[in-house]
Design an enzyme around this catalytic site. Sequence first.
Site, PDB file in Angstrom:
ATOM      1  N   ILE A  12       0.634  -1.562  -0.040  1.00 50.60           N
ATOM      2  CA  ILE A  12      -0.074  -0.064   0.051  1.00 50.60           C
ATOM      3  C   ILE A  12       1.242   1.209   0.277  1.00 50.60           C
ATOM      4  CG2 ILE A  12      -0.170   0.102   2.011  1.00 50.60           C
ATOM      5  CD1 ILE A  12      -3.091   0.332   1.833  1.00 50.60           C
ATOM      6  N   ASP A  35       1.186  -0.988   9.639  1.00 52.19           N
ATOM      7  CA  ASP A  35       1.792   0.294  10.084  1.00 52.19           C
ATOM      8  C   ASP A  35       2.900   0.483  10.135  1.00 52.19           C
ATOM      9  OD1 ASP A  35       1.278   2.871  12.186  1.00 52.19           O
ATOM     10  OD2 ASP A  35       0.908   0.786  13.720  1.00 52.19           O
ATOM     11  N   VAL A 121      -2.356  -8.859  12.877  1.00 51.27           N
ATOM     12  CA  VAL A 121      -1.633  -9.207  14.183  1.00 51.27           C
ATOM     13  C   VAL A 121      -3.408  -9.318  14.647  1.00 51.27           C
ATOM     14  CG1 VAL A 121      -1.088  -8.075  15.788  1.00 51.27           C
ATOM     15  CG2 VAL A 121       0.615  -7.782  14.054  1.00 51.27           C
ATOM     16  N   TYR A 122      -4.113  -8.307  14.504  1.00 50.55           N
ATOM     17  CA  TYR A 122      -5.204  -8.325  15.683  1.00 50.55           C
ATOM     18  C   TYR A 122      -6.165  -9.224  15.435  1.00 50.55           C
ATOM     19  CZ  TYR A 122      -4.555  -4.093  17.105  1.00 50.55           C
ATOM     20  OH  TYR A 122      -3.918  -2.704  17.919  1.00 50.55           O
TER      21      TYR A 122
END
Length: 172
Positions: A12, A35, A121-122
């Site tokens: 991205i 992130d 990760v979540y």
Amino acid sequence: MATLLHALRADITTLRVDAIVNAANPSLLGGGGVDGAIHRAAGPELLAECRTLHGCAVGEAKITAGYRLPAQHVIHTVGPVWRDGEHGEPELLASCYRQSLRLAEANGLRSAAFPAISTGVYGYPPEQAAPLAVATVRDTLQEAAGSITEVVFCCFSARDLALYESLLAGSS
Ligand code: AR6
């Protein structure tokens, strides 16, 4: 005017759109996954601006400049951590997509690219997150004829791309 929704497989941070969306955490001070990639590519000025925002609640979104990214802006949103789907996760994930698009429109932006928020990760199951993402984007864009003309679902894996392509088949 109809908005173009499409999926592509990419990093991205390489996309030249008005805004890329970051799957952040509530501190907005960086992390791993997408992130970390966004902060690395944007440079330290992004972290400096994020420090002035004083964090972000789950399901909400905040906007910054894109600094060294080809994208003009970064919209930071915080997805829910998946537990079992019975703790408000779908509503919170839908809110991330909705609030990010509203923020983009409030800033007069025309194009935005989303990663598959919360599915790394979540731990949100990608096959449940993708239809919710597509439906929420469609619904939000229909609510108000705003500035957005293009939404990209930016997939990191071939599996995610196939998932989004099947959901978007037949839509413009
Ligand atoms: N471009 C596009 N998609 C990516 C990229 C990239 N460069 N890198 C990873 N993905 P994740 P989350 C995909 O874990 O689940 C961070 O530490 C990845 O394959 O980045 O919302 C934050 O600070 C997956 O499909 O975000 C938070 O603490 C998707 O992006 C936490 O992770 C999301 O995976 C947020 O977890």
